[in-house]
Motif scaffolding. Structure first.
Motif, mmCIF file in Angstrom:
data_model
loop_
_atom_site.group_PDB
_atom_site.id
_atom_site.type_symbol
_atom_site.label_atom_id
_atom_site.label_comp_id
_atom_site.label_asym_id
_atom_site.label_seq_id
_atom_site.Cartn_x
_atom_site.Cartn_y
_atom_site.Cartn_z
ATOM 1 N N ALA A 184 43.004 41.124 30.574
ATOM 2 C CA ALA A 184 42.510 41.971 29.882
ATOM 3 C C ALA A 184 41.769 43.138 30.982
ATOM 4 C CB ALA A 184 41.135 41.586 28.910
ATOM 5 N N ALA A 185 41.170 42.577 32.256
ATOM 6 C CA ALA A 185 40.828 43.311 33.278
ATOM 7 C C ALA A 185 40.836 42.419 34.553
ATOM 8 C CB ALA A 185 39.270 43.797 32.956
ATOM 9 N N LEU A 186 40.718 43.149 35.653
ATOM 10 C CA LEU A 186 40.850 42.728 37.136
ATOM 11 C C LEU A 186 39.504 42.877 37.923
ATOM 12 C CD1 LEU A 186 44.500 43.510 38.111
ATOM 13 C CD2 LEU A 186 43.825 41.335 37.112
ATOM 14 N N GLY A 187 38.981 41.902 38.528
ATOM 15 C CA GLY A 187 37.461 42.298 39.359
ATOM 16 C C GLY A 187 38.259 42.675 40.626
ATOM 17 N N PRO A 188 37.221 43.249 41.356
ATOM 18 C CA PRO A 188 37.582 43.658 42.973
ATOM 19 C C PRO A 188 38.357 42.644 43.476
ATOM 20 C CG PRO A 188 35.251 44.017 42.176
ATOM 21 C CD PRO A 188 35.658 43.079 41.233
ATOM 22 N N GLY A 189 39.466 43.236 44.105
ATOM 23 C CA GLY A 189 40.352 42.351 45.002
ATOM 24 C C GLY A 189 41.313 41.428 44.355
ATOM 25 N N ALA A 190 41.231 41.342 43.163
ATOM 26 C CA ALA A 190 42.066 40.518 42.331
ATOM 27 C C ALA A 190 43.537 41.106 42.094
ATOM 28 C CB ALA A 190 41.643 40.128 40.843
ATOM 29 N N GLN A 191 44.650 40.444 42.543
ATOM 30 C CA GLN A 191 45.881 41.161 42.614
ATOM 31 C C GLN A 191 47.079 40.169 42.355
ATOM 32 O OE1 GLN A 191 46.244 42.371 46.634
ATOM 33 N NE2 GLN A 191 46.014 40.283 47.485
ATOM 34 N N ARG A 192 46.670 38.918 42.001
ATOM 35 C CA ARG A 192 47.995 37.985 41.573
ATOM 36 C C ARG A 192 48.413 38.386 40.302
ATOM 37 N NH1 ARG A 192 47.830 32.322 40.880
ATOM 38 N NH2 ARG A 192 50.043 32.598 41.302
ATOM 39 N N PHE A 193 47.822 38.848 39.264
ATOM 40 C CA PHE A 193 48.202 39.409 38.212
ATOM 41 C C PHE A 193 47.891 40.601 37.633
ATOM 42 C CE2 PHE A 193 47.629 34.660 38.107
ATOM 43 C CZ PHE A 193 48.600 34.414 37.585
ATOM 44 N N SER A 194 48.716 41.145 36.650
ATOM 45 C CA SER A 194 48.315 42.699 36.212
ATOM 46 C C SER A 194 47.946 42.491 34.672
ATOM 47 C CB SER A 194 49.591 43.713 36.177
ATOM 48 O OG SER A 194 49.965 43.583 37.543
ATOM 49 N N GLU A 195 47.387 43.760 34.356
ATOM 50 C CA GLU A 195 46.841 43.686 32.936
ATOM 51 C C GLU A 195 47.837 43.227 31.903
ATOM 52 O OE1 GLU A 195 44.312 46.870 31.889
ATOM 53 O OE2 GLU A 195 42.705 46.704 33.654
ATOM 54 N N GLY A 196 47.495 42.710 30.932
ATOM 55 C CA GLY A 196 48.638 42.314 29.997
ATOM 56 C C GLY A 196 49.228 41.180 30.087
ATOM 57 N N ASP A 197 49.407 40.507 31.450
ATOM 58 C CA ASP A 197 49.995 39.337 31.859
ATOM 59 C C ASP A 197 49.558 38.133 31.094
ATOM 60 O OD1 ASP A 197 51.541 40.681 33.661
ATOM 61 O OD2 ASP A 197 50.528 39.831 35.482
#
Length: 313
Positions: free
Chosen positions: A67-80
């Motif tokens: 649903a949302a990514l915190g700062p620096g999170a990059q392994r996944f995208s919204e909706g995955d």
């Protein structure tokens, strides 16, 4: 958000503030969350959540959408579509998970199946291969094989080429466990003279330990990951020494992030491909909506099921 909440020995649905992801964390909109024995213990006040996890919102595994990514999170995208083991809080509409604990959900899995994957397959894989070093051609004994971890252990043992013996108390479930890949399925008191076994996956606990030690092959290994049947056993050390055997034990919930991340990467390498191909599966015994969480817990406590009880949120 709405969440299952433990209070005064019961579990009900309450409103709680929406959590927000921090650095490296992901906010997951939960679609399914499996129930586990640890949830039953927590409801009774016997298994508190580890530091950093919600104190009174249970749930050790979940599957849902980013649903949302915190700062620096990059392994996944919204909706995955993702799934994970968590320290708690999985039985809610929203849950924050560090991205390194998350795994992608194979396209072949629906939400009930995905919600029942993380805890049981991670536990079984870690115990069988990381702890006990199960190898192709060895003889594996799985105690309590009709439960979630047991059904995962049977299938993973079969997939690696082990000879799998399972014990199941409920006679009506033995054929179903055999269909999952067990070469023989026995009553709980009938395994002792059917060995020797190279690896024993112990999901029942104390009552089995004396006979399991006696039934070990030379250099045999016992991995204890469940004690529903009791947690104090008399151990004949001379018998264990004579087999040059070993006993290991483990829990996943309280492990630090680094160790949980290692189990997730091992799952991605070894188990998710099996799930994607349909070589192993998640038997779902029954599903309940979040508003039926009390009934879900009662159904789990009643026993006599094959596989997982899953909340659909």
């Amino acid at each position: 958000m709405r969440a299952a909440v433990i209070a005064d020995g019961d579990v009900t649905v309450q409103e709680r503030p929406d959590p927000a992801p921090g650095a490296g964390e992901v906010l997951v909109r939960v679609r399914a969350a499996g129930l586990n024995g640890a949830d039953m213990l927590q409801r009774r006040g016997a298994y508190p959540a580890p530091p950093g996890s919600p104190r009174d919102i249970p749930g050790l595994e979940l599957a849902g959408e980013v649903a949302a990514l915190g700062p620096g999170a990059q392994r996944f995208s919204e909706g995955d579509r993702v799934m994970a083991i968590v320290g708690g809080g999985g039985q809610a509409e929203l849950c924050v998970v560090h991205e390194r604990q998350l795994m992608p959900v194979p396209d072949s899995l629906d939400w009930p199946e995905a919600g029942g994957v993380p805890e049981v397959f991670t536990t079984a894989h870690d115990a069988l291969f990381t702890q006990a070093g199960l190898k192709p051609g060895e003889r594996l004994l799985v105690h309590g094989a009709a439960g979630g971890v047991g059904t995962a252990g049977v299938q993973l043992g079969r997939a690696v080429g082990a000879h799998v013996t399972a014990t199941v108390r409920n006679e009506q479930l033995r054929d179903a466990v055999r269909d999952l890949g067990a070469h023989e399925v026995l009553a709980p008191d009938a395994f002792a003279d059917r060995g020797p076994y190279d690896v024993v996956l112990e999901l029942v606990g104390a009552p089995n330990i004396p006979d399991s030690v006696n039934a070990l092959n030379t250099l045999g290994r016992i991995a204890v990951i469940g004690v529903a049947g009791g947690f104090k056993a008399e151990l004949n050390l001379l018998a264990l020494m004579g087999k040059r055997g070993s006993i290991s034990s483990s829990t996943l919930r309280s492990r630090p992030l680094e160790e949980k991340a290692l189990t997730a990467r091992a799952m991605e390498r070894s188990v998710l491909p099996l799930l994607a191909r349909g070589d192993v599966r998640v038997p779902v015994a029954e599903t309940f909506g979040l508003d039926q969480v009390h009934d879900a817990y009662e159904r789990f406590a009643a026993g006599g099921k094959l596989g997982k009880i899953v909340l659909l949120i």
